[in-house]
Write a protein that holds these residues in place. Sequence first.
Motif, short mmCIF file in Angstrom:
data_model
loop_
_atom_site.label_atom_id
_atom_site.label_comp_id
_atom_site.label_asym_id
_atom_site.label_seq_id
_atom_site.Cartn_x
_atom_site.Cartn_y
_atom_site.Cartn_z
N ASN B 174 0.84 -1.19 0.00
CA ASN B 174 0.00 0.00 0.00
C ASN B 174 0.88 1.25 0.00
OD1 ASN B 174 -1.81 2.14 0.61
ND2 ASN B 174 -3.25 0.62 1.37
N THR B 176 0.15 4.34 -0.54
CA THR B 176 -0.43 5.52 0.13
C THR B 176 -0.18 5.45 1.63
OG1 THR B 176 -2.14 5.63 -1.55
CG2 THR B 176 -2.55 6.84 0.48
N ALA B 177 -0.42 4.27 2.22
CA ALA B 177 -0.17 4.11 3.65
C ALA B 177 1.32 4.35 3.95
CB ALA B 177 -0.58 2.72 4.11
N SER B 178 2.17 3.94 3.02
CA SER B 178 3.61 4.11 3.21
C SER B 178 3.97 5.59 3.21
CB SER B 178 4.38 3.37 2.11
OG SER B 178 4.00 2.01 2.10
N TYR B 179 3.39 6.33 2.26
CA TYR B 179 3.62 7.79 2.26
C TYR B 179 3.19 8.39 3.59
CZ TYR B 179 4.66 8.68 -2.73
OH TYR B 179 5.25 8.76 -3.95
N LEU B 180 2.03 7.94 4.09
CA LEU B 180 1.43 8.59 5.25
C LEU B 180 2.22 8.38 6.54
CD1 LEU B 180 -2.40 8.07 4.63
CD2 LEU B 180 -1.08 10.20 4.48
#
Lengths: 234, 291
Positions: B174, B176-180
Amino acid sequence: MLTVKNLNVWYGPTEVVRDVTFEVPAGRIIGLMGGNGAGKSTILKALSGLVVPRGGIIEFDGKSLVGRHPRDVVEAGMVQVPQGRFVWPGMSVRDNLELGAVTRTDKAEIRRTIDEVMTLFPTLSRKSGDRAGQLSGGEQQMVAVGRAMMSKPRLMMMDEPSAGLSPKVVEEMVAAIAALNRGGLSILLVEQNVGVAAALAEEAHILANGELSFTTTGRQLATDPQVIRSYLGR
Amino acid sequence: MLPFLLTSGLTTGALYAMVAIGLVLVYRSTGHINFSHGELFMLGGFFAYSLIMFAGLPYVVALFLAVILSFLLGVISDRLVYRPLIKAPGLTMVLATVGFSYLLKGIGRYFWGGKGEYLSIPAIVDPAPIFINDIPILPQQLIVLGAAVAFMVAFALFFSRTKAGKIMQATSENPTASYLVGIRVENVYTWTWGVGAAVAGAAAVLMTPLTLITPDIGATLLIKAFAATILGGLGSMTGAVVGGFAVGLIEQLASGYIDTSLQEIAAFLVIMVVLVFRPAGLFGVYGQRRA
């Protein structure tokens, strides 16, 4: 603490957030509410660095975060718990939590934060070796909140933390969010569940079609049926 | 005949496994199949060829330098081709890797091709075969076999035990989760393309003393390695190695016992059969998981 002024976000030719202004003072829970497509999640994406706003100001403790990489946002002290949890399903609960601390290097402190997460969500301590994808929706939400706690934020942005959860689990989540706030964490709460928002937020900003319609208190939010009918689609 | 077919199948299988490991590595982190992976193998082999034949370097030194050059080629390819497309649809990335494969093939033909020659480099060890139960085995074959297993173990440990490996897995599952949480996803991709290319380069340097190398070897090899990853399960490192050996053995056995023409189409048959009867492959866990 967080100041958002005249925020404008476009997706291609479409303006989805227009001139939105609000603040999240330190130690407070501020709600951001509205129906589907009101622009709530887009605002959180802009605050997290996932989308670059076309205009406006985002300042966290006086430091501009406009157009910054998501890592800079986390390092500044803001973290988002995304809608849909977005846990890493193939990884263990513990790995999910440890990677939440990817911006930190202090191993002893990281272990202490994991203990704090396990204390807040005792279920996770029993399932720390399980794959996150095997957990229930409520447990995955706990992992998502716990993972966000791991960066030691001062402000947590929560995108619909009650979505898809049973009433009992929602109660637990509300209690956990309240406990985090009592511990000094500021919270920007995006929520469609009026009951949850009313129980937690001291102040709520109501969005409609990408614009801020008005601001009210949590208590008024729960008692004014016209507000609910007009702006939250219920 | 069986022992010879098995020996040959295991050796070519080890080659497919090593190439498949690189494919899986990139897929696990970026969620994309790198269709230029065969050409990265080809250039890795030519790097070693030039370092040994023209610069006169010893094999081991050439191996390390070729791996480093391959890594740099992977990093450059990320910065020039893939990073600008980081938010593009998956199909765009597929076309980009296919297009890049043709560019690399052109570079290979320009510098090392054009004469219709198949090039090779001397073996790292004595090329004379050794006999195990009357079966002749080239020492270089054993090195390739050992290297394939070593790579599999190393990468399995990397993904399960190291922070960097977990970051790559998280980015794959994921982004996006990694960016977040603050992961610099772009940098993870850069490292992944680089390491994937380095693995291809290492496989090429190990295999080139056994198999001749040409600028057009990439596409053929990619199909074989792709069949290995499909059979083993897209995203599974263990599956890549098991699938690689299986495809190598299937090729040789089908060629020896049924018809030699089957050697060329065995990989395609494997892909078709697996996709129809077991789309997730033998060890597949990643196929439909990317968010």
